[in-house]
Design an enzyme around this catalytic site. Structure first.
Site, PDB file in Angstrom:
ATOM      1  N   PRO A  19      42.026  25.098  61.360  1.00 52.19           N
ATOM      2  CA  PRO A  19      42.330  25.805  60.116  1.00 52.19           C
ATOM      3  C   PRO A  19      42.371  24.817  58.949  1.00 52.19           C
ATOM      4  O   PRO A  19      42.984  23.757  59.071  1.00 52.19           O
ATOM      5  CB  PRO A  19      43.724  26.396  60.371  1.00 52.19           C
ATOM      6  N   MET A  20      41.709  25.158  57.856  1.00 51.52           N
ATOM      7  CA  MET A  20      41.753  24.333  56.653  1.00 51.52           C
ATOM      8  C   MET A  20      41.971  25.248  55.459  1.00 51.52           C
ATOM      9  O   MET A  20      41.208  26.190  55.244  1.00 51.52           O
ATOM     10  CB  MET A  20      40.452  23.533  56.506  1.00 51.52           C
ATOM     11  N   ALA A  21      43.039  24.957  54.701  1.00 50.30           N
ATOM     12  CA  ALA A  21      43.411  25.815  53.574  1.00 50.30           C
ATOM     13  C   ALA A  21      42.279  25.894  52.565  1.00 50.30           C
ATOM     14  O   ALA A  21      41.693  24.882  52.174  1.00 50.30           O
ATOM     15  CB  ALA A  21      44.672  25.272  52.900  1.00 50.30           C
ATOM     16  N   GLN A  73      46.530  30.780  62.688  1.00 52.27           N
ATOM     17  CA  GLN A  73      47.529  29.717  62.774  1.00 52.27           C
ATOM     18  C   GLN A  73      48.712  30.057  61.871  1.00 52.27           C
ATOM     19  O   GLN A  73      48.543  30.382  60.702  1.00 52.27           O
ATOM     20  CB  GLN A  73      46.956  28.362  62.360  1.00 52.27           C
ATOM     21  N   CYS A 104      50.810  19.568  59.844  1.00 53.63           N
ATOM     22  CA  CYS A 104      50.456  19.419  58.430  1.00 53.63           C
ATOM     23  C   CYS A 104      51.204  18.227  57.813  1.00 53.63           C
ATOM     24  O   CYS A 104      52.424  18.141  57.910  1.00 53.63           O
ATOM     25  CB  CYS A 104      50.799  20.700  57.668  1.00 53.63           C
ATOM     26  N   LYS A 146      49.749  22.909  67.466  1.00 61.02           N
ATOM     27  CA  LYS A 146      49.035  21.710  67.044  1.00 61.02           C
ATOM     28  C   LYS A 146      50.043  20.746  66.438  1.00 61.02           C
ATOM     29  O   LYS A 146      50.938  21.174  65.692  1.00 61.02           O
ATOM     30  CB  LYS A 146      47.952  22.046  66.023  1.00 61.02           C
ATOM     31  N   HIS A 176      46.418  15.830  67.023  1.00 64.85           N
ATOM     32  CA  HIS A 176      45.662  15.020  66.068  1.00 64.85           C
ATOM     33  C   HIS A 176      46.164  13.589  66.240  1.00 64.85           C
ATOM     34  O   HIS A 176      47.350  13.338  66.066  1.00 64.85           O
ATOM     35  CB  HIS A 176      45.917  15.521  64.635  1.00 64.85           C
ATOM     36  N   ASN A 207      41.969  16.071  68.640  1.00 62.60           N
ATOM     37  CA  ASN A 207      41.593  16.270  67.238  1.00 62.60           C
ATOM     38  C   ASN A 207      41.613  14.920  66.522  1.00 62.60           C
ATOM     39  O   ASN A 207      42.493  14.109  66.752  1.00 62.60           O
ATOM     40  CB  ASN A 207      42.579  17.246  66.584  1.00 62.60           C
ATOM     41  N   ASP A 209      38.495  12.565  64.015  1.00 66.50           N
ATOM     42  CA  ASP A 209      37.277  11.742  64.004  1.00 66.50           C
ATOM     43  C   ASP A 209      36.168  12.276  64.902  1.00 66.50           C
ATOM     44  O   ASP A 209      35.418  11.491  65.503  1.00 66.50           O
ATOM     45  CB  ASP A 209      37.608  10.294  64.388  1.00 66.50           C
TER      46      ASP A 209
END
Length: 379
Positions: A19-21, A73, A104, A146, A176, A207, A209
């Site tokens: 998910p990316m805002a 998410q 986040c 996540k 990540h 998550n 690279d």
């Protein structure tokens, strides 16, 4: 690999769109899904916004008609609100997968104890996960989480978070390989993903690279992860999911589209945005993607600026027609970072006294956990 299994949900290709805002809206998810199989997650939504029926929040809960597996998410710091939001998603929106964001790194989020800051409070993390899992259980919907390695190198949380996720009934955990302090700078630590794989019995998704399909295969081989989560690597390159599907199927495919093919993808993206948002707003939303699509190509500055100011599909068509369709894909861009990177933070923004204990339940009861209803960044 035979795909990814999350409880009753089977994903043919073990790839998840992070998910990316402001990026992974219904149009972009549809665009990526047209390229290859995977799990495509909606932008991060605040749990309080869902429960309180905040209009801006609900406007983000839009799905394409071909989106057969709805994945959302959630962001939240209060177990009760997260549980209620999960139930609403399952009962009213037909969601088939709920992911909880504890990764986040944005200061406005961590300053309130949310996102990547929250796993420091082990007991609170467990309570949130338990409420979400219990709310989703009657609908047979898997819950995942996540997270990041920790606040910084001196305050690592990921191994405890993995144990808590497993004990709470989560179907998987995504890691990540950076700390909150790193944000998106430096290199992702894949060794931490491998350590988490050894530490838990539930699937671990890696998550950080994954810029090319080969990176995804290398991550899985190096860490033992059950799959990968792809974020910035697909910005301006939705065909990366085609390469990922081929790679995991054992086929050697690397898409190097000429500029004409990239222009066609840009047009398709804008068309989908216009369909979901209306033409003018869709074209405005598309503007942010122009620099990612054209990264490394020789398109002139004046044309780039004009494309980044377009307000109609007809105008976009005229401008795209000026691009050289035969220009080859810039090989120099392969394997290079995309999107934001920035610098590491000297200090993570946290609520006062956050590091004093690893409980957190009193902090929720005091009302200090109230999050704003609205959009926040991805992890």
């Amino acid at each position: 690999m035979s795909g990814l299994t999350l409880g009753p949900l089977h994903v043919p290709t073990p790839v998840v769109l992070a998910p990316m805002a402001g990026i992974t809206n219904a149009a972009y998810r549809r665009l990526c899904a047209e390229q290859g199989a995977g799990l495509y997650v909606c932008e991060m939504i605040t749990s309080r916004g869902i429960v309180e029926r905040d209009r801006h929040t609900l406007d983000m809960l839009v799905f394409d008609e071909l989106e057969t597996v709805r994945s959302v998410q959630l962001y939240g710091t209060d177990p009760v609100y997260v549980g209620k939001a999960t139930e609403i998603l399952c009962a009213e929106y037909g969601v088939a997968h709920v992911d909880l964001n504890f990764g986040c790194p944005v200061p406005k989020v961590t300053r309130k104890g949310g996102g990547g800051a929250l796993p420091w409070k082990r007991r609170l993390l467990g309570s949130i996960l338990e409420h979400a899992v219990a709310a989703a259980a009657p609908y047979d919907v898997p819950v995942t989480m996540k997270t990041r390695k920790g606040l910084d190198d001196d305050h690592l949380t990921y191994l405890d978070a993995g144990r808590i996720a497993q004990e709470s009934g989560c179907a998987a955990i995504a890691l990540h390989g950076r700390t909150v302090a790193q944000a998106y700078s430096g290199d992702a630590d894949w060794d931490s993903i491998a350590r988490l794989v050894e530490h838990v019995d539930i699937p671990v998704l890696g998550n950080g690279d994954v810029w090319e399909a080969a990176d995804a295969l290398q991550m899985v081989e190096q860490t033992g992860a059950a799959g990968v989560v792809v974020g910035r690597g697909c910005l301006g390159r939705p065909w990366l999911f085609r390469d990922l599907a081929a790679a995991f199927a054992g086929e050697e495919t690397a898409t190097l589209p000429r500029l004409g093919e990239v222009a066609a993808m840009m047009r398709r993206h804008a068309e989908l945005l216009a369909k979901h948002l209306g033409e003018e707003r869709g074209c405005v939303e598309f503007r942010k993607h122009v620099s990612w699509y054209l990264k490394g190509f020789a398109a002139g500055g004046e044309l780039r600026r004009a494309l980044a100011m377009t307000s109609s599909l007809a105008e976009l068509d005229e401008l795209l027609g000026r691009l050289d369709p035969d220009e080859p894909f810039p090989a120099s861009e392969l394997g290079s970072p995309r999107g934001r990177q920035g610098s590491p933070r000297a200090k993570v923004a946290l609520p006062e006294g956050w590091l004093d204990d690893t409980d957190g339940t009193a902090w929720v009861l005091s009302g200090a956990s109230r999050e704003d209803a609205g959009e926040t960044s991805g992890g």
